[in-house]
Design a protein around this motif. Structure first.
Motif, PDB file in Angstrom:
ATOM      1  N   THR A  93      32.114  35.419  49.733  1.00 28.07           N
ATOM      2  CA  THR A  93      33.569  35.328  49.802  1.00 28.07           C
ATOM      3  C   THR A  93      34.164  35.034  48.433  1.00 28.07           C
ATOM      4  OG1 THR A  93      33.380  34.547  52.082  1.00 28.07           O
ATOM      5  CG2 THR A  93      35.499  34.234  50.999  1.00 28.07           C
ATOM      6  N   TYR A  94      33.516  34.159  47.659  1.00 29.42           N
ATOM      7  CA  TYR A  94      33.974  33.910  46.285  1.00 29.42           C
ATOM      8  C   TYR A  94      33.986  35.211  45.483  1.00 29.42           C
ATOM      9  CZ  TYR A  94      33.510  28.797  46.849  1.00 29.42           C
ATOM     10  OH  TYR A  94      33.656  27.485  47.240  1.00 29.42           O
ATOM     11  N   ASN A  95      32.957  36.014  45.638  1.00 28.02           N
ATOM     12  CA  ASN A  95      32.900  37.294  44.936  1.00 28.02           C
ATOM     13  C   ASN A  95      34.023  38.231  45.381  1.00 28.02           C
ATOM     14  OD1 ASN A  95      30.836  37.176  43.023  1.00 28.02           O
ATOM     15  ND2 ASN A  95      29.246  37.576  44.528  1.00 28.02           N
ATOM     16  N   ASN A  96      34.308  38.219  46.681  1.00 28.96           N
ATOM     17  CA  ASN A  96      35.400  39.043  47.184  1.00 28.96           C
ATOM     18  C   ASN A  96      36.733  38.632  46.556  1.00 28.96           C
ATOM     19  OD1 ASN A  96      33.670  40.475  48.836  1.00 28.96           O
ATOM     20  ND2 ASN A  96      34.227  39.389  50.697  1.00 28.96           N
ATOM     21  N   ILE A  97      36.949  37.331  46.489  1.00 27.62           N
ATOM     22  CA  ILE A  97      38.188  36.816  45.890  1.00 27.62           C
ATOM     23  C   ILE A  97      38.240  37.190  44.408  1.00 27.62           C
ATOM     24  CG2 ILE A  97      39.451  34.712  45.274  1.00 27.62           C
ATOM     25  CD1 ILE A  97      38.302  33.491  47.905  1.00 27.62           C
ATOM     26  N   ALA A  98      37.114  37.065  43.744  1.00 23.11           N
ATOM     27  CA  ALA A  98      37.036  37.460  42.332  1.00 23.11           C
ATOM     28  C   ALA A  98      37.386  38.940  42.160  1.00 23.11           C
ATOM     29  CB  ALA A  98      35.646  37.174  41.774  1.00 23.11           C
ATOM     30  N   GLY A  99      36.943  39.764  43.121  1.00 23.44           N
ATOM     31  CA  GLY A  99      37.243  41.188  43.062  1.00 23.44           C
ATOM     32  C   GLY A  99      38.731  41.462  43.147  1.00 23.44           C
ATOM     33  N   VAL A 100      39.425  40.699  44.005  1.00 23.90           N
ATOM     34  CA  VAL A 100      40.879  40.869  44.126  1.00 23.90           C
ATOM     35  C   VAL A 100      41.571  40.470  42.822  1.00 23.90           C
ATOM     36  CG1 VAL A 100      42.967  40.121  45.324  1.00 23.90           C
ATOM     37  CG2 VAL A 100      40.876  40.539  46.617  1.00 23.90           C
ATOM     38  N   TYR A 101      41.178  39.331  42.274  1.00 22.76           N
ATOM     39  CA  TYR A 101      41.787  38.887  41.011  1.00 22.76           C
ATOM     40  C   TYR A 101      41.493  39.877  39.878  1.00 22.76           C
ATOM     41  CZ  TYR A 101      43.308  34.349  42.797  1.00 22.76           C
ATOM     42  OH  TYR A 101      43.951  33.360  43.488  1.00 22.76           O
ATOM     43  N   THR A 102      40.326  40.497  39.920  1.00 19.56           N
ATOM     44  CA  THR A 102      40.004  41.513  38.916  1.00 19.56           C
ATOM     45  C   THR A 102      40.964  42.689  39.009  1.00 19.56           C
ATOM     46  OG1 THR A 102      37.655  40.909  38.946  1.00 19.56           O
ATOM     47  CG2 THR A 102      38.213  43.062  38.037  1.00 19.56           C
ATOM     48  N   GLU A 103      41.220  43.138  40.248  1.00 16.26           N
ATOM     49  CA  GLU A 103      42.153  44.242  40.453  1.00 16.26           C
ATOM     50  C   GLU A 103      43.557  43.886  39.984  1.00 16.26           C
ATOM     51  OE1 GLU A 103      41.588  47.450  41.704  1.00 16.26           O
ATOM     52  OE2 GLU A 103      39.548  46.828  41.245  1.00 16.26           O
ATOM     53  N   GLN A 104      43.906  42.609  40.086  1.00 15.81           N
ATOM     54  CA  GLN A 104      45.224  42.150  39.646  1.00 15.81           C
ATOM     55  C   GLN A 104      45.263  41.850  38.143  1.00 15.81           C
ATOM     56  OE1 GLN A 104      45.513  38.800  42.549  1.00 15.81           O
ATOM     57  NE2 GLN A 104      47.429  39.769  43.173  1.00 15.81           N
ATOM     58  N   ARG A 105      44.108  42.014  37.493  1.00 16.78           N
ATOM     59  CA  ARG A 105      43.948  41.704  36.067  1.00 16.78           C
ATOM     60  C   ARG A 105      44.189  40.228  35.760  1.00 16.78           C
ATOM     61  NH1 ARG A 105      46.657  47.112  33.188  1.00 16.78           N
ATOM     62  NH2 ARG A 105      45.389  48.610  34.351  1.00 16.78           N
ATOM     63  N   LYS A 106      43.920  39.406  36.750  1.00 13.71           N
ATOM     64  CA  LYS A 106      43.965  37.955  36.555  1.00 13.71           C
ATOM     65  C   LYS A 106      42.534  37.512  36.265  1.00 13.71           C
ATOM     66  CE  LYS A 106      48.002  37.295  39.547  1.00 13.71           C
ATOM     67  NZ  LYS A 106      48.534  36.629  40.765  1.00 13.71           N
ATOM     68  N   TYR A 107      42.119  37.761  35.036  1.00 15.63           N
ATOM     69  CA  TYR A 107      40.702  37.679  34.696  1.00 15.63           C
ATOM     70  C   TYR A 107      40.152  36.251  34.702  1.00 15.63           C
ATOM     71  CZ  TYR A 107      41.395  42.552  33.429  1.00 15.63           C
ATOM     72  OH  TYR A 107      41.695  43.904  33.447  1.00 15.63           O
ATOM     73  N   GLN A 108      40.960  35.282  34.317  1.00 20.28           N
ATOM     74  CA  GLN A 108      40.449  33.909  34.315  1.00 20.28           C
ATOM     75  C   GLN A 108      40.170  33.434  35.735  1.00 20.28           C
ATOM     76  OE1 GLN A 108      39.450  32.036  31.579  1.00 20.28           O
ATOM     77  NE2 GLN A 108      38.510  30.947  33.294  1.00 20.28           N
ATOM     78  N   GLN A 109      41.090  33.756  36.664  1.00 16.60           N
ATOM     79  CA  GLN A 109      40.846  33.377  38.062  1.00 16.60           C
ATOM     80  C   GLN A 109      39.613  34.099  38.605  1.00 16.60           C
ATOM     81  OE1 GLN A 109      43.913  34.102  36.749  1.00 16.60           O
ATOM     82  NE2 GLN A 109      45.558  33.400  38.131  1.00 16.60           N
ATOM     83  N   ALA A 110      39.475  35.365  38.231  1.00 20.50           N
ATOM     84  CA  ALA A 110      38.297  36.120  38.666  1.00 20.50           C
ATOM     85  C   ALA A 110      37.025  35.469  38.144  1.00 20.50           C
ATOM     86  CB  ALA A 110      38.385  37.563  38.183  1.00 20.50           C
ATOM     87  N   LEU A 111      37.037  35.099  36.885  1.00 17.65           N
ATOM     88  CA  LEU A 111      35.864  34.472  36.271  1.00 17.65           C
ATOM     89  C   LEU A 111      35.523  33.156  36.955  1.00 17.65           C
ATOM     90  CD1 LEU A 111      33.917  35.056  33.928  1.00 17.65           C
ATOM     91  CD2 LEU A 111      35.386  33.645  32.460  1.00 17.65           C
ATOM     92  N   ASP A 112      36.546  32.382  37.298  1.00 20.67           N
ATOM     93  CA  ASP A 112      36.328  31.094  37.968  1.00 20.67           C
ATOM     94  C   ASP A 112      35.615  31.284  39.305  1.00 20.67           C
ATOM     95  OD1 ASP A 112      37.587  29.848  35.867  1.00 20.67           O
ATOM     96  OD2 ASP A 112      39.506  29.589  36.909  1.00 20.67           O
ATOM     97  N   TYR A 113      36.026  32.298  40.065  1.00 25.81           N
ATOM     98  CA  TYR A 113      35.410  32.516  41.377  1.00 25.81           C
ATOM     99  C   TYR A 113      34.024  33.139  41.261  1.00 25.81           C
ATOM    100  CZ  TYR A 113      39.235  30.860  44.233  1.00 25.81           C
ATOM    101  OH  TYR A 113      40.153  30.046  44.856  1.00 25.81           O
ATOM    102  N   PHE A 114      33.826  34.007  40.285  1.00 21.03           N
ATOM    103  CA  PHE A 114      32.479  34.514  40.048  1.00 21.03           C
ATOM    104  C   PHE A 114      31.536  33.357  39.694  1.00 21.03           C
ATOM    105  CE2 PHE A 114      34.005  39.010  39.010  1.00 21.03           C
ATOM    106  CZ  PHE A 114      33.395  39.565  40.124  1.00 21.03           C
ATOM    107  N   ALA A 115      32.052  32.406  38.911  1.00 21.92           N
ATOM    108  CA  ALA A 115      31.232  31.256  38.492  1.00 21.92           C
ATOM    109  C   ALA A 115      30.845  30.398  39.700  1.00 21.92           C
ATOM    110  CB  ALA A 115      31.992  30.425  37.460  1.00 21.92           C
ATOM    111  N   LYS A 116      31.779  30.230  40.638  1.00 21.70           N
ATOM    112  CA  LYS A 116      31.476  29.477  41.858  1.00 21.70           C
ATOM    113  C   LYS A 116      30.379  30.175  42.668  1.00 21.70           C
ATOM    114  CE  LYS A 116      36.041  27.370  42.555  1.00 21.70           C
ATOM    115  NZ  LYS A 116      37.195  27.244  43.464  1.00 21.70           N
ATOM    116  N   ALA A 117      30.497  31.484  42.765  1.00 25.87           N
ATOM    117  CA  ALA A 117      29.486  32.257  43.497  1.00 25.87           C
ATOM    118  C   ALA A 117      28.129  32.133  42.816  1.00 25.87           C
ATOM    119  CB  ALA A 117      29.909  33.723  43.569  1.00 25.87           C
ATOM    120  N   LEU A 118      28.124  32.270  41.498  1.00 22.12           N
ATOM    121  CA  LEU A 118      26.866  32.223  40.747  1.00 22.12           C
ATOM    122  C   LEU A 118      26.162  30.880  40.892  1.00 22.12           C
ATOM    123  CD1 LEU A 118      25.057  33.816  38.777  1.00 22.12           C
ATOM    124  CD2 LEU A 118      26.330  32.724  36.906  1.00 22.12           C
ATOM    125  N   LYS A 119      26.916  29.820  40.891  1.00 26.20           N
ATOM    126  CA  LYS A 119      26.335  28.475  41.011  1.00 26.20           C
ATOM    127  C   LYS A 119      25.548  28.336  42.319  1.00 26.20           C
ATOM    128  CE  LYS A 119      27.587  23.561  40.715  1.00 26.20           C
ATOM    129  NZ  LYS A 119      28.716  22.605  40.574  1.00 26.20           N
TER     130      LYS A 119
END
Length: 287
Positions: free
Chosen positions: A231-257
């Motif tokens: 789900t974190y990755n999914n949210i990151a994907g949405v932020y990526t599409e919106q070009r909100k890259y910092q938010q995307a990175l934050d959620y990818f980081a949560k998923a990775l952890k």
């Protein structure tokens, strides 16, 4: 939006419980995404049962269904359909044509057809499953919700998003009605609705549904389950599409952890998240 994981619908279909050590081992293989391993255990069960039971027994039908399920996971759709046909023939002879397991076999066949892009046959299969389930279970059984989800997936694969969303919404209504409290099935359906909204560019609506899924998952599964990472990755994907890259990175980081701790650094899901992070960092550096 092609990066979303569509968490509720990865390998759709079910293996029928065989209550054997081989089945339990195969189940663990499936959970790890290793269908080749699962197939080996499924074949062992079939070989054993062919020696111990008549060729047209429920045990053999269950083995055929499960092997079909593992073959679907391997992308061997013709092989899967052959085994499902064998399972169906036996089940109809043993149990009649209105049996819950027969409905499950039709559901499984639908995903093999969908894998072949034979969507009309896939829809016909889920329709047969639904007809049986409504007759023997009523119209508000959790199994009906599963078949609605399966139907939605087939429409999603055809990019018929409104039909897919309608079926997911119908599934959600049943899930909420039959469950006294929120559960992972409801969370998956929220995820699926969110994915459709994201595909259509309805990003805020998608984020709202992902947030609902996440709230349930954190409560039901805890905060270290791989499902949360999806789900974190999914949210990151949405932020990526919106070009909100910092938010995307934050959620990818949560998923990775979660993934590195639970799945390990070499797991395909972990590596996929790392690729997402690398992609975002390249986008951010080029700005």
């Amino acid at each position: 939006m092609k990066k979303l994981l569509f968490t509720g619908m990865l390998i759709c279909g079910v293996s029928l419980s065989a209550e054997t050590s081989n089945f339990n081992a195969a189940k663990k293989c499936v959970e790890a995404g290793d269908y080749k391993c699962a197939m080996q255990y499924g074949m062992k069960d079939l070989e054993k049962d062919l020696k111990a039971h008549p060729k047209e027994s429920e045990n053999i039908a269950t083995d055929y269904n499960n092997i079909g399920f593992y073959a679907t996971g391997l992308g061997e759709y013709n092989k899967a359909l052959d085994y499902y046909a064998k399972a169906l023939k036996i089940r109809e002879k043993v149990s009649g044509k209105e049996d819950r397991d027969i409905a499950e076999i039709y559901n499984n066949m639908a995903f093999a057809y969908a894998g072949q892009k034979k969507y009309q046959q896939a829809l016909e299969s889920v329709s047969k499953a639904l007809k049986i389930q409504e007759k023997i279970l009523g119209k508000e059984d959790p199994a009906i919700a599963e078949t609605y989800n399966n139907t939605a997936f087939i429409y999603f694969e055809q990019k018929k998003y409104q039909q897919a969303r309608d079926y997911f919404t119908d599934a959600l209504k049943i899930q909420k009605k039959v469950s006294r409290k929120a559960n992972q099935d409801i969370a998956k359906t929220y995820n699926n609705i969110a994915t459709i909204d994201a595909e259509q560019g309805k990003y805020q609506q998608a984020l709202d549904y992902f947030a609902k899924a996440l709230k349930i998952q954190e409560k039901v599964l805890g905060k270290k389950d791989p499902e949360l990472a999806k789900t974190y990755n999914n949210i990151a994907g949405v932020y990526t599409e919106q070009r909100k890259y910092q938010q995307a990175l934050d959620y990818f980081a949560k998923a990775l952890k979660i993934q590195e701790k639970v799945l390990g650094k070499e797991h395909p899901a972990t590596k996929n998240t790392l690729r997402g992070i690398e992609h975002i960092k390249k986008k951010m550096s080029s700005k």
